[in-house]
Design a protein around this motif. Structure first.
Motif, PDB file in Angstrom:
ATOM      1  N   GLY A 141       0.778  -1.237   0.000  1.00 41.28           N
ATOM      2  CA  GLY A 141       0.000   0.000   0.000  1.00 41.28           C
ATOM      3  C   GLY A 141       0.806   1.281   0.000  1.00 41.28           C
ATOM      4  N   GLY A 142       2.122   1.195  -0.058  1.00 44.82           N
ATOM      5  CA  GLY A 142       2.933   2.396  -0.172  1.00 44.82           C
ATOM      6  C   GLY A 142       3.754   2.754   1.049  1.00 44.82           C
ATOM      7  N   ARG A 143       3.269   2.476   2.238  1.00 46.70           N
ATOM      8  CA  ARG A 143       4.005   2.870   3.447  1.00 46.70           C
ATOM      9  C   ARG A 143       5.384   2.214   3.504  1.00 46.70           C
ATOM     10  N   TYR A 144       5.467   0.979   3.051  1.00 50.30           N
ATOM     11  CA  TYR A 144       6.728   0.242   3.086  1.00 50.30           C
ATOM     12  C   TYR A 144       7.358   0.129   1.703  1.00 50.30           C
ATOM     13  N   GLY A 145       6.933   0.973   0.782  1.00 52.00           N
ATOM     14  CA  GLY A 145       7.416   0.883  -0.594  1.00 52.00           C
ATOM     15  C   GLY A 145       6.818  -0.358  -1.228  1.00 52.00           C
ATOM     16  N   ASP A 146       7.623  -1.124  -1.918  1.00 51.72           N
ATOM     17  CA  ASP A 146       7.214  -2.422  -2.446  1.00 51.72           C
ATOM     18  C   ASP A 146       8.243  -3.441  -1.980  1.00 51.72           C
ATOM     19  N   PRO A 147       8.026  -4.003  -0.798  1.00 46.67           N
ATOM     20  CA  PRO A 147       8.995  -4.951  -0.265  1.00 46.67           C
ATOM     21  C   PRO A 147       8.898  -6.347  -0.868  1.00 46.67           C
ATOM     22  N   VAL A 148       7.968  -6.564  -1.802  1.00 45.04           N
ATOM     23  CA  VAL A 148       7.706  -7.908  -2.315  1.00 45.04           C
ATOM     24  C   VAL A 148       8.359  -8.149  -3.681  1.00 45.04           C
ATOM     25  N   THR A 149       8.120  -7.280  -4.637  1.00 43.69           N
ATOM     26  CA  THR A 149       8.596  -7.505  -5.999  1.00 43.69           C
ATOM     27  C   THR A 149      10.118  -7.646  -6.037  1.00 43.69           C
ATOM     28  N   GLY A 150      10.567  -8.785  -6.539  1.00 40.26           N
ATOM     29  CA  GLY A 150      11.992  -9.061  -6.653  1.00 40.26           C
ATOM     30  C   GLY A 150      12.678  -9.452  -5.361  1.00 40.26           C
ATOM     31  N   ALA A 151      11.941  -9.550  -4.278  1.00 42.83           N
ATOM     32  CA  ALA A 151      12.527  -9.830  -2.958  1.00 42.83           C
ATOM     33  C   ALA A 151      12.945 -11.287  -2.799  1.00 42.83           C
ATOM     34  N   ARG A 152      13.930 -11.473  -1.941  1.00 39.36           N
ATOM     35  CA  ARG A 152      14.277 -12.790  -1.422  1.00 39.36           C
ATOM     36  C   ARG A 152      13.540 -12.897  -0.087  1.00 39.36           C
ATOM     37  N   VAL A 153      12.666 -13.905   0.034  1.00 41.52           N
ATOM     38  CA  VAL A 153      11.773 -14.038   1.177  1.00 41.52           C
ATOM     39  C   VAL A 153      12.213 -15.192   2.060  1.00 41.52           C
ATOM     40  N   LEU A 154      12.260 -14.925   3.363  1.00 45.97           N
ATOM     41  CA  LEU A 154      12.545 -15.949   4.366  1.00 45.97           C
ATOM     42  C   LEU A 154      11.284 -16.131   5.187  1.00 45.97           C
ATOM     43  N   ASP A 155      10.730 -17.340   5.180  1.00 43.48           N
ATOM     44  CA  ASP A 155       9.489 -17.644   5.895  1.00 43.48           C
ATOM     45  C   ASP A 155       9.843 -18.572   7.052  1.00 43.48           C
ATOM     46  N   LEU A 156      10.032 -17.983   8.250  1.00 38.97           N
ATOM     47  CA  LEU A 156      10.405 -18.745   9.442  1.00 38.97           C
ATOM     48  C   LEU A 156       9.157 -19.268  10.142  1.00 38.97           C
ATOM     49  N   PHE A 157       9.225 -20.483  10.663  1.00 41.44           N
ATOM     50  CA  PHE A 157       8.055 -21.164  11.228  1.00 41.44           C
ATOM     51  C   PHE A 157       6.984 -21.211  10.136  1.00 41.44           C
ATOM     52  N   ALA A 158       7.365 -21.704   8.976  1.00 39.27           N
ATOM     53  CA  ALA A 158       6.575 -21.588   7.750  1.00 39.27           C
ATOM     54  C   ALA A 158       5.185 -22.206   7.835  1.00 39.27           C
ATOM     55  N   GLY A 159       5.000 -23.249   8.621  1.00 44.05           N
ATOM     56  CA  GLY A 159       3.676 -23.863   8.734  1.00 44.05           C
ATOM     57  C   GLY A 159       3.227 -24.470   7.425  1.00 44.05           C
ATOM     58  N   THR A 160       2.322 -23.797   6.722  1.00 42.34           N
ATOM     59  CA  THR A 160       1.844 -24.262   5.417  1.00 42.34           C
ATOM     60  C   THR A 160       2.620 -23.620   4.271  1.00 42.34           C
ATOM     61  N   GLY A 161       3.367 -22.556   4.580  1.00 47.05           N
ATOM     62  CA  GLY A 161       4.100 -21.827   3.548  1.00 47.05           C
ATOM     63  C   GLY A 161       3.259 -20.774   2.842  1.00 47.05           C
ATOM     64  N   ALA A 162       2.041 -20.535   3.324  1.00 47.89           N
ATOM     65  CA  ALA A 162       1.126 -19.631   2.626  1.00 47.89           C
ATOM     66  C   ALA A 162       1.674 -18.212   2.493  1.00 47.89           C
ATOM     67  N   LEU A 163       2.360 -17.692   3.511  1.00 45.77           N
ATOM     68  CA  LEU A 163       2.874 -16.321   3.417  1.00 45.77           C
ATOM     69  C   LEU A 163       3.969 -16.211   2.360  1.00 45.77           C
ATOM     70  N   GLY A 164       4.928 -17.123   2.392  1.00 43.64           N
ATOM     71  CA  GLY A 164       5.999 -17.097   1.393  1.00 43.64           C
ATOM     72  C   GLY A 164       5.487 -17.354  -0.012  1.00 43.64           C
ATOM     73  N   LEU A 165       4.531 -18.267  -0.148  1.00 46.20           N
ATOM     74  CA  LEU A 165       3.957 -18.554  -1.467  1.00 46.20           C
ATOM     75  C   LEU A 165       3.149 -17.376  -1.988  1.00 46.20           C
ATOM     76  N   GLU A 166       2.448 -16.681  -1.101  1.00 44.80           N
ATOM     77  CA  GLU A 166       1.718 -15.475  -1.517  1.00 44.80           C
ATOM     78  C   GLU A 166       2.715 -14.441  -2.045  1.00 44.80           C
ATOM     79  N   ALA A 167       3.866 -14.305  -1.362  1.00 44.63           N
ATOM     80  CA  ALA A 167       4.893 -13.365  -1.828  1.00 44.63           C
ATOM     81  C   ALA A 167       5.437 -13.790  -3.189  1.00 44.63           C
ATOM     82  N   LEU A 168       5.713 -15.082  -3.379  1.00 47.41           N
ATOM     83  CA  LEU A 168       6.173 -15.568  -4.686  1.00 47.41           C
ATOM     84  C   LEU A 168       5.133 -15.278  -5.765  1.00 47.41           C
TER      85      LEU A 168
END
Length: 186
Positions: free
Chosen positions: A42-69
């Motif tokens: 939404g702009g406050r954090y810029g765009d931290p997702v596009t092109g990012a390397r994502v680390l999903d700790l305590f991944a569980g189902t992996g939904a957060l990291g997969l959403e980022a991908l």
């Protein structure tokens, strides 16, 4: 559970089923995940997702990291030591056909080895609530070179606070879910 937006939009993820109480699986709901990504993009954090390397700790189902991908992250590393969670992450990576950009590290997030790759720009952290595991995992990730100096950390816990080496830059509440946005201290 499903992927909300991006390349994998609408993809149903493997079901936790009745879950595994010992595994502490508590997937972030679709609604919270959608609101979280709206905040991130939404702009406050810029765009931290596009092109990012994502680390999903305590991944569980992996939904957060997969959403980022799905939304344009370059790569994701999923870390979990639970057998049920590892099986779910592996299945969800397969379902999303994200194997070329995703890696599953079958380890305790509080005992990360030295990172031998580039550090991660976006870190998701969703430990079992109230056990202090998130703080230990962040300390291990920072000491091991997993976290980039300009990284954004998204820390979900019952009442997360900024651990040593990090500063809080925002927070959101989604019902019982409390998320604190952190950055490494200079």
């Amino acid at each position: 559970m499903r992927i909300i937006a991006g390349d994998f939009r609408g993809k149903a993820l493997a079901s936790v089923g009745k879950g595994d109480a010992a595994a502490h699986l508590r997937p972030t709901t679709d609604r919270v995940r959608e609101s979280l990504f709206n905040t991130l993009l939404g702009g406050r954090y810029g765009d931290p997702v596009t092109g990012a390397r994502v680390l999903d700790l305590f991944a569980g189902t992996g939904a957060l990291g997969l959403e980022a991908l799905s939304r344009g992250a370059a790569a994701a590393c999923f870390v979990d030591d639970g057998r049920k969670a590892q099986a779910l992450v592996a299945e969800n990576i397969r379902l999303c056909r994200a194997g070329n950009r995703a890696r599953l590290l079958r380890r305790d997030a509080t005992r990360l080895p030295e990172n031998t790759e580039a550090p991660y720009d976006l870190v998701f952290l969703d430990p079992p609530y109230g056990k202090g595991l998130g703080e230990k995992a962040l300390a291990a990730a920072l000491a091991g070179g997993w976290i980039a100096p300009e990284a954004l950390i998204v820390f979900e816990d019952s009442a997360p606070a900024a651990p040593p080496g990090f500063g809080a830059i925002g927070e959101k509440r989604y019902g019982d879910t409390h998320i604190t946005f952190l950055e490494p201290a200079p």
